[in-house]
Design an enzyme around this catalytic site. Sequence first.
Site, mmCIF file in Angstrom:
data_model
loop_
_atom_site.group_PDB
_atom_site.id
_atom_site.type_symbol
_atom_site.label_atom_id
_atom_site.label_comp_id
_atom_site.label_asym_id
_atom_site.label_seq_id
_atom_site.Cartn_x
_atom_site.Cartn_y
_atom_site.Cartn_z
ATOM 1 N N ASN A 195 53.037 41.993 34.940
ATOM 2 C CA ASN A 195 53.812 40.377 35.862
ATOM 3 C C ASN A 195 52.368 38.883 35.003
ATOM 4 O O ASN A 195 53.019 38.422 33.970
ATOM 5 C CB ASN A 195 53.720 40.198 37.508
ATOM 6 N N SER A 200 46.475 31.283 38.916
ATOM 7 C CA SER A 200 47.134 32.182 40.163
ATOM 8 C C SER A 200 47.458 33.374 38.882
ATOM 9 O O SER A 200 47.318 33.676 38.200
ATOM 10 C CB SER A 200 48.479 31.400 39.658
ATOM 11 N N CYS A 201 47.356 34.489 39.623
ATOM 12 C CA CYS A 201 47.235 35.718 39.411
ATOM 13 C C CYS A 201 49.062 36.635 38.936
ATOM 14 O O CYS A 201 49.102 37.829 38.749
ATOM 15 C CB CYS A 201 46.549 36.796 39.518
ATOM 16 N N ILE A 202 49.292 35.687 39.965
ATOM 17 C CA ILE A 202 50.928 36.301 40.102
ATOM 18 C C ILE A 202 51.960 35.286 39.785
ATOM 19 O O ILE A 202 52.019 34.351 40.235
ATOM 20 C CB ILE A 202 51.266 36.614 41.911
#
Lengths: 160, 102
Positions: free
Chosen positions: A31, B100-102
């Site tokens: 992701n 943010s990582c997601i």
Amino acid sequence: MSENNGKIKKMMIILSKATLENVYAAFVLANGARMEGIEAEMFCTFFGLEAIHKKKMEHLHVATVGNPAMHIPTMIGGLPGMESLATYMMKKEMDKVDMPGVGEFLEILVASGVKIWACKLAMDMFHYEKDDLIEDVSDVITVGDFYHKSQGEGVHMLFI
Amino acid sequence: MEKTIAGKTITVNEEGYLTNFSQWDRSVAEELAKEAELTLTPRHWDVIAYLQDEHKKDSPLSIRKVGKSGVVDIKEFYALFPNAPLKTATKIAGIPKPASCI
């Protein structure tokens, strides 16, 4: 690093494990790549197939035995229910940092353009059919197919 | 550092994100979009307005959150801003890059 000026164009992530922490590592990396404009594909093999198995994917556990970072004595980590308890606690923490569950995370990955492949050899070994896996799996392929898909400049491969 | 865009002088950080939102307007957004090789459609503007709203509320942005916004789903978000959607869209919206990582 001179090739393509070191720029990463595509991540080919091989997921071979079904412990929750490893599955999430693969998902976050795939992701994260898409979020940076990098292509990503995931090849699930051996126990990694559980992460895309309809009946198993929501029941993955963290490993409490053989995992020193859990800081639980191995004998206690091996007691019945310990894995479930540790998994429950970890999922609570994951929720706090806005980490989705396995099923939702897979939906995010697919919507983001991540391709998911299943390993033919491991499928045969575990007696899985394609119908056992989530519908978003592009295909069941051989390791040779996977290498062919990995060709090109700026492609990196990662084994988890 | 300073940058002249759409006939205006704006202040941006080293990654090109506006450091002062009051310098943002639609013509700045259009120019920033052009730099990202995008032409803004009404759907882009919907997303930009949503991101700015969330930023005003100090609410941290992530791909998951945008997907659940009801404004745009993740697939369309990637279709509108194909290359690094969250980074590109926030830059055009004149707000800071989400950590943010997601």
